[in-house]
Scaffold this active site. Structure first.
Site, PDB file in Angstrom:
ATOM      1  N   ASP A 169       0.819  -1.206   0.000  1.00  0.00           N
ATOM      2  CA  ASP A 169       0.000   0.000   0.000  1.00  0.00           C
ATOM      3  C   ASP A 169       0.862   1.271   0.000  1.00  0.00           C
ATOM      4  OD1 ASP A 169      -2.373   1.448   0.006  1.00  0.00           O
ATOM      5  OD2 ASP A 169      -3.226   0.382   1.713  1.00  0.00           O
ATOM      6  N   ASP A 224      -9.812   3.806  -3.730  1.00  0.00           N
ATOM      7  CA  ASP A 224     -10.510   2.656  -3.163  1.00  0.00           C
ATOM      8  C   ASP A 224     -11.932   2.541  -3.705  1.00  0.00           C
ATOM      9  OD1 ASP A 224      -8.262   2.203  -1.704  1.00  0.00           O
ATOM     10  OD2 ASP A 224      -9.130   2.732   0.240  1.00  0.00           O
TER      11      ASP A 224
END
Length: 403
Positions: A169, A224
């Site tokens: 990430d 996201d």
């Protein structure tokens, strides 16, 4: 020539020669790095890693931080018992919140004792015994479980634990360039020699499609995903522009699936799954498989749609036409076939027509047309064009096979 002129000439010559030497060294270093990555990519492909888009399950969309080793084990059990494993879903990926906030005295990552008391190695052994693969989460940042500055050490840890997939990430970083931070973990993974799929989760901020294939096997092209219609339609459009960068060993990732999480209708979930399949996105289930409804399992388990996603040609389909919310998406498949999705993003039932010329086919040639959601042939010899009435927010998905 005076002594000043002579000295200046010597100095300039020295600087030029040094510059040439430095440039040559940099080019050799870059070439050797590229060659090493190409060899590593071939090693991964030879071991079946990312030859087609990865399929499996990820904990985040449904569980977020409410994750434990019991959840992971029972999900692995469910993936097998539902028959999804037999269809290609093989990765069980733990997302964030698995690790302690501090490393041990040796600087190593630690699993959170309260939720993963047996440790990640034992969990990997359990998952591997099921014929599955285990994925884990880390981060190109400092906050745990962040690997920034610990890339080599953490890559060794992942290898020792038996990790097969790393989602990396972009949170809590130090402001340095993503390309540099993601490259460092790539080099670290190459050193350990274990075939670990490397998924770069940079959120598409620095156009990773343009550079991430030099370091990883998949890269997020967007922010996201959310479990609603607006999110999946926007993400589909954002991901669409990067199709030319995808292929075997390197995939655009518009984020994990929301199918079955309850925020959309069944028709919307079918559209979501169809578009993710046709654009060769990783198919990572994001719901609780253990309690998934029959309708959800029928969507996730549609073998004909999965086969499109896993087609060995590996070409990402693209949006061909869009007008008033009525869209045509299409792309080539192996054996000279073409896949088509007629997608109705409007609020009303409407006809959508696609002509053979639009998808690169001769209008005079006949094609066998197969409906992948109805699991039936609608024609054994269709020419020129195809028209279907499509419900609002629904889609029709077809394969055209030459006769």
């Amino acid at each position: 020539m005076s002594w000043r002129g002579s000295s200046l000439f010597v100095l300039v010559t020295f600087v030029v020669l040094c510059s040439v030497k430095v440039t040559s060294h940099a080019m050799n270093l870059t070439n050797s790095t590229n060659i090493a990555h190409q060899e590593y990519t071939q090693f991964l492909l030879a071991n079946g890693v990312a030859r087609t888009p990865p399929m499996g399950w990820n904990s985040w969309n449904h569980f977020q931080c409410n994750i434990s080793e019991w959840t992971v084990k029972t999900t692995a059990d469910a993936l097998v018992s539902t028959g999804l494993t037999a269809l290609g879903y093989k990765y069980i990926n733990i997302d964030d919140c698995w690790g302690e906030e501090n490393r041990d005295l040796g600087g190593n990552l630690r699993a959170k004792h309260s939720t993963f008391p047996s440790g990640i190695k034992a969990l990997a052994d359990y998952v591997h015994a099921k014929g599955l693969k285990l994925g884990i989460y880390s981060d190109a940042g400092k906050k745990m479980p962040g690997s920034l500055g610990h890339e080599d050490q953490d890559a060794r840890t992942f290898s020792e634990w038996g990790i097969d997939y790393l989602k990396y990430d972009n949170c809590y970083h130090d402001g340095s360039k993503p390309l540099d931070r993601y490259a460092r973990m790539s080099y670290a993974l190459q050193k350990v020699g274990r075939p670990i799929l490397y998924a770069i989760c940079e959120w598409g901020q620095e156009d990773p499609a343009k550079w991430a294939s030099r370091y990883g096997n998949a890269w997020r092209t967007t922010g996201d995903i959310k479990d609603n219609w607006e999110s999946i339609t926007n993400i589909a459009d954002e991901n669409n522009i990067w199709g030319r960068y995808a292929g075997p060993g390197r995939w655009n990732d518009p984020d994990m699936l929301e199918v079955g999480n309850g925020g959309m209708s069944l028709e919307e979930y079918r559209s979501h799954f169809s578009i993710w399949a046709i654009v060769k996105a990783p198919l990572l289930i994001g719901c609780d498989i253990r309690s998934a409804s029959r309708e959800t399992l029928r969507i996730l388990g549609n073998k004909e749609v999965i086969d499109v996603n896993q087609d060995p040609l590996g070409v990402q389909a693209r949006k061909i036409r869009s007008k008033a919310g009525l869209e045509v998406w299409a792309g080539p498949l192996s054996m000279r076939r073409v896949v088509i999705v007629l997608w109705n993003r409007s609020q009303s039932r409407a006809p959508i027509t696609v002509g053979w010329r639009e998808v690169g086919l001769s209008p005079t040639n006949p094609f066998i047309v197969r409906d992948l959601w109805a699991h039936s042939f609608i024609s054994k010899s269709m020419r020129s064009q195809l028209t279907a009435y499509v419900a609002p927010h629904a889609c029709k998905m077809y394969i055209l096979t030459p006769i």
